[in-house]
Every structure is written in structure tokens, then in C-alpha cells.
Design a protein around this motif. Structure first.
Motif, short mmCIF file in Angstrom:
data_model
loop_
_atom_site.label_atom_id
_atom_site.label_comp_id
_atom_site.label_asym_id
_atom_site.label_seq_id
_atom_site.Cartn_x
_atom_site.Cartn_y
_atom_site.Cartn_z
N GLY A 1 0.79 -1.24 0.00
CA GLY A 1 0.00 0.00 0.00
C GLY A 1 0.82 1.28 0.00
N VAL A 2 2.17 1.16 -0.02
CA VAL A 2 3.01 2.37 -0.01
C VAL A 2 3.59 2.60 -1.41
N ASN A 3 3.41 3.82 -1.91
CA ASN A 3 3.98 4.18 -3.21
C ASN A 3 5.40 4.70 -2.96
N VAL A 4 6.40 3.84 -3.18
CA VAL A 4 7.80 4.20 -2.93
C VAL A 4 8.28 5.08 -4.09
N ARG A 5 8.75 6.28 -3.78
CA ARG A 5 9.09 7.24 -4.83
C ARG A 5 10.55 7.13 -5.27
N PRO A 6 10.83 7.48 -6.53
CA PRO A 6 12.16 7.23 -7.10
C PRO A 6 13.20 8.32 -6.81
N HIS A 7 14.47 7.95 -6.98
CA HIS A 7 15.60 8.89 -6.92
C HIS A 7 16.25 8.89 -8.31
N ILE A 8 16.15 10.02 -8.99
CA ILE A 8 16.54 10.10 -10.41
C ILE A 8 17.74 11.04 -10.56
N SER A 9 18.59 10.76 -11.55
CA SER A 9 19.77 11.61 -11.76
C SER A 9 19.96 11.96 -13.24
N ASN A 10 20.34 13.20 -13.50
CA ASN A 10 20.80 13.62 -14.84
C ASN A 10 22.28 13.93 -14.76
N VAL A 11 23.05 13.41 -15.70
CA VAL A 11 24.50 13.64 -15.74
C VAL A 11 24.86 14.19 -17.12
N CYS A 12 25.54 15.35 -17.16
CA CYS A 12 25.93 15.96 -18.44
C CYS A 12 27.38 16.45 -18.34
N ASN A 13 27.90 16.98 -19.43
CA ASN A 13 29.26 17.51 -19.46
C ASN A 13 29.25 18.90 -20.10
N PHE A 14 28.86 19.92 -19.33
CA PHE A 14 28.80 21.28 -19.84
C PHE A 14 30.00 22.09 -19.33
N THR A 15 30.35 23.14 -20.08
CA THR A 15 31.48 24.00 -19.70
C THR A 15 31.34 24.48 -18.26
N LYS A 16 32.43 24.41 -17.52
CA LYS A 16 32.42 24.90 -16.13
C LYS A 16 32.46 26.43 -16.13
N PRO A 17 31.99 27.06 -15.06
CA PRO A 17 32.15 28.52 -14.95
C PRO A 17 33.65 28.85 -14.93
N THR A 18 34.03 30.03 -15.43
CA THR A 18 35.42 30.47 -15.34
C THR A 18 35.49 31.57 -14.28
N ASN A 19 36.68 32.19 -14.14
CA ASN A 19 36.82 33.26 -13.14
C ASN A 19 35.94 34.46 -13.47
N THR A 20 35.68 34.67 -14.77
CA THR A 20 34.93 35.88 -15.14
C THR A 20 33.53 35.60 -15.68
N LYS A 21 33.25 34.32 -16.02
CA LYS A 21 31.93 34.03 -16.61
C LYS A 21 31.29 32.82 -15.94
N PRO A 22 29.95 32.86 -15.83
CA PRO A 22 29.26 31.66 -15.35
C PRO A 22 29.28 30.59 -16.45
N SER A 23 28.72 29.43 -16.17
CA SER A 23 28.60 28.40 -17.21
C SER A 23 27.53 28.84 -18.20
N LEU A 24 27.96 29.15 -19.44
CA LEU A 24 27.03 29.58 -20.49
C LEU A 24 26.92 28.45 -21.51
N LEU A 25 25.70 28.05 -21.82
CA LEU A 25 25.49 26.89 -22.68
C LEU A 25 25.33 27.28 -24.15
N THR A 26 25.82 26.40 -25.03
CA THR A 26 25.48 26.55 -26.44
C THR A 26 24.02 26.12 -26.59
N PHE A 27 23.41 26.47 -27.70
CA PHE A 27 22.01 26.07 -27.89
C PHE A 27 21.88 24.55 -27.92
#
Length: 671
Positions: free
Chosen positions: A429-455
Motif C-alpha cells: 500500500g506504499v507508493n515508494v518514490r524514485p531517486h533520479i539523476s541527470n548527468v551531463c558535461n557542460f562548460t564549467k564557470p570560469t573566473n569571469t563568466k558563469p557556465s554559459l550553454l550553447t544552444f
């Protein structure tokens, strides 16, 4: 105390030492075997509950430990973890065979299966029963003893070969470094990319700039660097991964994997590995896959050839290039795109700050499905880069835990994927809820810019989040039918359909704001994104089809006499090649999707799912992209249902009809 052997809800990453894994696996396999014995030794008549259902809930702790371990091996690995993976994979494969080749267990499953018409089962229970019975029959339960023994040998060897294949690709990716000390060598690269390359060099105690084969480093260099020789060097390094005849070479692994898969299929009574795999897919047979790929090839090839001719003429006119090579493609395509649409990733990136895109995809999920994401800091993580969120529905009921891991590191394989640390199911009778993960490889922030994504990275984030929603919104009784546990050529529908929102003004206005000024992305840029969406679509389609055909050339035939990986590949690419072949490169030796991941005989499914997603999104467009009724239909008939029914039945319930290939051709501008 071994944290993996104590009951845990969220994965106890900070408490886990590498030394904990082998004892945890050993104990969990022993416990799971005891649970199986309890089923086979049950003196009662086999029923759905005491056999099929009991089997589905057996070995849950082993599944949890496996998901923690193998997810770490993909996202935060080291030599010790890789060594354990080599050791444990054959044991798990053997354990799986101990179940599917357990005669007493199969006898009970078969007894229930043979009376299925008199059992008054729900649709989901019928599906589980079918899946369980086929799980045995398709994996050797009806074989003679000597053949069962051979099957076990093949499975153990395959599990090791696939791991070795992946380790070699990761090692090759990490090994190559292009160290530049002359700034002229970076001519053409945007400032942000140069800064990222300088920061990477500095992190390795080097002067100058460092370019690697990780996507955030590799792709911008191929797209923008004027220096053709350096593009060639990088391109050949990327294309020759695990194809150098050294200790990291994968040619032998490719041949062995293909031949063992074929032998396994023959043992089980199938003509080829593809025949075996496709029996449990929407496509059903290799013949259908070939005719599907060839139908699209026929439509796309004339367009691809026209586009390639246009690119050749442009490169000749611009720089006097007589023969366009693979290392020229991205560079001149980007230049041509800028000329035709006056659109450049560098103009777009300031509007796609990673944090804003994450907030945007959450907002889209809220408008469509009523979900709320709350960042939490009290959940154990395996790396400081990982962000964790609790997900609630419109009634404030807990839906899922969500992990997001977005930047490259040396212990993480390339690409992007969705995975799960805990499945959804209903028990007692218990609805056990999931633990989900997304893993990607996007540019890290630099000293002067945040992480900006290409389209392109924006669409990747939406894509993986679509898989994530399929996991988060799962609502089935049995974990083996939950979330993304669906036919492989249906699994890409939720991910690919979500990419469509990236092209819509109504959605972009929710999150595409300039990271410095806060200005919403201008309408003319949105218009250009839409117009350029079909730019070189013929060439893109041809490329995807070539990968599908390459996959089928390894798995849809008898590979017993194959001796030369490159020759085999060249043959498969005949008819889809636009660029001259390069002797020193080979795709198969790093084609992780089919030789390490689960896409063998299934790469066509990206295109197959594009037909589904184009058709599905056409429905949203007709009614409004945030139309609650259509979204609810999609959630109730696709996202929450997992693999509980035949996917075409689910799709027709959502859409009212089967999907039409014309929807894809029209969207791609190929009609």
C-alpha cells in the motif's frame, strides 16, 4: 559497519569506501539467492503472488547496491572502482544466469504462465507475467545443459569485454592533451572558450592553453579555430580513440563482442543478435529497421547532398578549400550558418546561463505537469558539483528526489545520460518514490563568466530532463515495469519531445535572459533559432542514419568471418558518406552506445522516436504548447505508465492514432 548493507533511503555516498563494495555485493547476492530459494521451495501451488510478484520484489538490496556502484563507475570513477567493476560484473552476470537458468524457478513461472487466461490479472500483471516468462525463455531456460553452460560463459565474457571497452575509451579521452603556447593558434575562438582553455591549462600547472577531447573543449575548437592543421590534429585524435594498435585498442574487443552476441543469439534460436533484440521492440524485426532507415535515407540523401555541395562551394569561395575534410565540417558549417542566419552560438550563449536553463526546464515541468523543484543541501552527494532537489506535485505530495551533475571531470565519462538510484514501485500500500539523476558535461564557470550553454547544450539538458521526468513521474506497481523500463525504441520519446520546447517563444521567454543585463532573448533571435533549426537537417539525418546502419552491420548479420573492424565499418558507411574516409580513424572502437551501453541493434531508435516525438509535439502545437489537457494525457498515458502496456497502445491512447512519419519529414524540412 558497511553502509551499503544497512537499510538506506538515499545513497550514503560520504560513508562509502571502495572497500565496502565487494563485501556488499557478496552479501546481497547471498541474500537474494535466499529469497529465490524461498520461492522455489514454497510447497504451495505456484500463483501470481507467490511466484511472479515475489520474484519481482526479490533482490531489491542488490539492485540498489548495483545502481550506486555502476552509476559511480560512470560519473566518478577511479582505478579501484574500475578494478572492482571488472571483478564484480562476471559475478553479477553469473547471478543473473543462476536465476534465468534455475529449472525449479522456471517450472513455477511456467505453471503460472500456462494458466494466465484464467487468472483475472490486471493489464500490468499480465505484462509482468509475459515479461518474466520471456525473461526465462529468451535467456536459455529451455536449453540443454551443455548449451546453458556455454551461455553462462558467453555472458561472463561479454560483461568483462563491455567494461574493458568503456575503460579504454575513457582512458583515451583523458590521455590526449593539445597544449598550445602560441595565442595565434587560438585565432577564431571566442574569448570565453579561450579563458576556459587557459583555466584548464592552469589546473594542470601548464602555461598557455589546453584543449582536450572532452566535448566542452573539443567542440568549440572544431567549430571556431581557424588553424586547419590543429583542427585536423584534434579531429584525428578524437576519431582514432581506441584505434591505435596499443594497449588501449578496442578492435579485438569489438570483434569479440559482435561474435559472442551472435553466438548467444544462435544458441537461443535466433538468426542474429538483432533478431533476438528486436523481438522485444516496437520495430519487431531487422527487416523493419532496415526499411525504416532506408526510407528516411531516400528522403534525406538528396537534401544532404545539396547541403554538402553548398558547404563545399562556400569553403572554396571563402578560403580556397579544394577538398572538404571531416575537420572542416563544423568550422565551415558554423561560418555558413552565421552568414545565412546571422546566428552564432556566441550571440546566444549569454542568454543561456546554466542556472537559468535549469530554472527554465523546471518551469516548463511546472506548467505542463504541476511539478515544483526545491533545492536541498542535506542530501548526501558523491561530488561537490552535484545539486540535489526534492520534487513535489501541485498538491505538495513528494514525487521524487533529483540529482543533477553537469560538469566534466577526469573520473566521468563523456556524453549525457539519465539514471536512477532508487526505482518507483508500490508495495504493502506504499507508493515508494524514485531517486533520479541527470548527468551531463557542460562548460564549467570560469573566473569571469558563469557556465554559459550553447544552444545544442540547452537541447541536451532538456533531452535528459525528459528522461528524468519519465523516471520521476513513474506510477506503477512493479519496479521492473517502472519509469524508463520500456521498449528501447519508445524510451527516447519523453526525452526527444521535450527538446521541442527549446524552440518555442513561449517557453524561451521563461528562462532565456541575458546573464548580465537580464534582457529577455530578443524575438528576432528566437525567429532565427527556429529558421536555423532545419539548417543542414539532411546532413544531420544522414549522419544519424549512418550510425543506425553501422549498428545493424555489426548486429543484424553473421559476423563470424569479420576480421577487420575498419573494413567492416567502411562497408556500412557506403551510401551515407559525404566526407573522404580517413585511414587513421574508426568510429566503432569508441561507439560506446552499442558496445558498452544498451543500444546494440537499437541505435535506429533515436530516429524512430523522432517520428513519435514530431507527431506528439504536433498535437501540443495544435492545442497550445502548455495545454493542460494534452500534458495530462501525455503524463497519464506515457510518462507514468512505464512499460506496463504495449507502447503503441499507450501512444494511441494519448494521440488517438498511430504516429505518421510525415510529421518528422515536415518538421525537418525534408518533404
Amino acid at each position: 559497519m558497511n553502509p551499503l548493507l544497512s537499510p538506506f533511503d538515499t545513497a550514503p555516498f560520504s560513508q562509502i569506501e571502495n572497500e565496502h563494495f565487494m563485501p556488499a555485493f557478496t552479501q546481497a547476492m547471498t541474500d537474494a539467492r535466499a529469497e529465490i530459494d524461498a520461492i522455489t521451495e514454497n510447497k504451495e501451488v505456484p500463483t501470481f503472488t507467490n511466484t511472479i510478484e515475489a520474484l519481482d520484489f526479490a533482490g531489491q538490496q542488490l539492485d540498489r547496491i548495483s545502481s550506486v556502484f555502476f552509476n559511480l563507475n560512470s560519473a566518478e570513477t577511479n582505478e579501484k572502482i574500475q578494478k572492482i567493476a571488472q571483478e564484480v560484473s562476471p559475478l553479477l552476470s553469473e547471478f543473473g544466469n543462476d536465476i534465468t537458468l534455475n529449472e525449479a524457478l522456471f517450472k513455477r513461472v511456467k505453471a503460472v504462465y500456462e494458466q494466465k487466461d484464467n487468472l483475472d490479472l490486471t493489464v500490468e500483471q499480465q505484462t509482468l507475467l509475459d515479461k518474466r516468462y520471456k525473461g526465462f525463455s529468451r535467456n536459455g531456460a529451455n536449453l540443454a545443459e551443455d548449451k546453458k553452460t556455454r551461455l553462462r560463459e558467453i555472458d561472463a565474457e561479454l560483461s568483462k569485454l563491455k567494461l574493458k571497452f568503456g575503460e579504454n575509451v575513457l582512458a583515451e579521452t583523458n590521455k590526449f592533451k593539445m597544449h598550445l603556447t602560441n595565442e595565434e593558434d587560438l585565432d577564431g575562438l571566442p574569448e570565453g572558450e579561450k579563458e576556459a582553455a587557459a583555466q584548464l591549462a592552469k589546473s594542470k600547472d601548464l602555461d598557455g592553453w589546453l584543449i582536450t577531447l572532452d566535448y566542452p573543449s573539443y567542440i568549440p575548437f572544431m567549430k571556431y579555430a581557424k588553424n586547419r592543421e590543429l583542427r585536423k590534429k584534434l579531429s584525428l585524435a578524437f576519431g582514432s580513440k581506441a584505434f591505435k594498435g596499443d594497449e588501449l585498442d578496442n578492435q579485438e574487443n569489438v570483434l569479440k563482442i559482435a561474435k559472442l552476441r551472435h553466438e548467444r543469439a544462435n544458441l537461443l534460436g535466433y538468426a542474429t543478435h538483432a533478431n533476438f533484440v528486436l523481438e522485444e521492440r516496437m520495430a519487431e524485426t531487422p527487416e523493419k529497421v532496415h526499411s525504416f532507415l532506408n526510407e528516411l535515407l531516400e528522403k534525406a540523401k538528396p537534401a544532404a547532398e545539396r547541403e554538402f555541395k553548398q558547404l563545399e562551394d562556400f569553403a572554396k569561395e571563402l578560403d580556397g578549400i579544394d577538398q572538404l575534410q571531416k575537420w572542416d565540417g563544423a568550422y565551415y558549417s558554423e561560418k555558413l550558418k552565421q552568414k545565412l542566419f546571422n546566428l552564432d552560438d556566441e550571440i546566444l550563449k549569454p542568454y543561456f546561463k546554466l542556472e537559468n536553463v535549469i530554472a527554465g526546464v523546471f518551469k516548463v515541468a511546472e506548467k505542463l505537469f504541476g511539478l515544483q523543484f526545491k533545492e536541498v543541501t542535506n542530501v548526501d552527494k558523491y561530488h561537490e558539483d552535484v545539486k540535489t532537489y526534492e520534487v513535489f506535485d501541485a498538491e505538495n505530495t513528494f514525487v521524487s528526489l533529483f540529482y543533477a551533475d553537469f560538469h566534466p571531470r577526469s573520473g566521468k565519462r563523456g556524453g549525457a545520460w539519465m539514471t536512477s538510484y532508487k526505482p518507483q514501485y508500490i508495495k504493502d500500500g506504499v507508493n515508494v518514490r524514485p531517486h533520479i539523476s541527470n548527468v551531463c558535461n557542460f562548460t564549467k564557470p570560469t573566473n569571469t563568466k558563469p557556465s554559459l550553454l550553447t544552444f545544442n547544450e540547452v537541447t541536451t539538458l532538456f533531452h535528459e530532463f525528459g528522461h528524468g521526468l519519465h523516471g520521476m513521474l513513474a506510477n506503477t506497481t512493479y519496479s521492473s515495469l517502472s519509469g524508463t523500463s520500456v521498449y528501447w525504441d519508445f524510451v527516447e520519446l519523453p526525452s526527444q519531445v521535450l527538446e521541442n520546447w527549446c524552440y518555442e517563444k513561449e517557453a524561451l521567454e521563461l528562462f532565456a535572459t541575458h546573464y548580465q543585463t537580464g534582457e529577455v532573448i530578443p524575438m528576432e533571435l528566437v525567429q532565427k533559432i527556429k529558421e536555423s533549426a532545419t539548417f543542414q537537417e539532411g546532413m544531420q539525418t544522414l549522419r544519424q542514419l549512418s550510425f543506425g546502419l553501422l549498428d545493424m552491420s555489426w548486429h543484424g548479420v553473421d559476423p563470424t568471418n569479420f576480421t577487420n573492424v575498419k573494413a567492416q565499418e567502411d562497408k556500412a558507411f557506403t551510401g551515407t558518406d559525404l566526407y573522404p574516409s580517413t585511414a587513421e580513424t574508426c568510429m566503432s572502437t569508441a561507439f560506446s552506445h552499442i558496445f558498452q551501453g544498451g543500444y546494440s541493434s537499437g541505435y535506429y531508435s533515436y530516429k524512430w522516436a523522432e517520428v513519435l516525438d514530431a507527431d506528439a509535439f504536433a498535437y501540443f502545437k495544435e492545442e497550445g504548447i502548455f495545454n493542460k489537457d494534452v500534458a495530462t494525457k501525455f503524463k497519464d498515458n506515457v510518462l507514468s505508465k512505464g512499460g506496463t502496456e504495449n507502447p503503441m497502445v499507450l501512444y494511441k491512447r494519448f494521440r488517438g492514432a498511430e504516429p505518421k512519419v510525415e510529421a518528422l519529414l515536415e518538421r525537418a524540412g525534408l518533404l
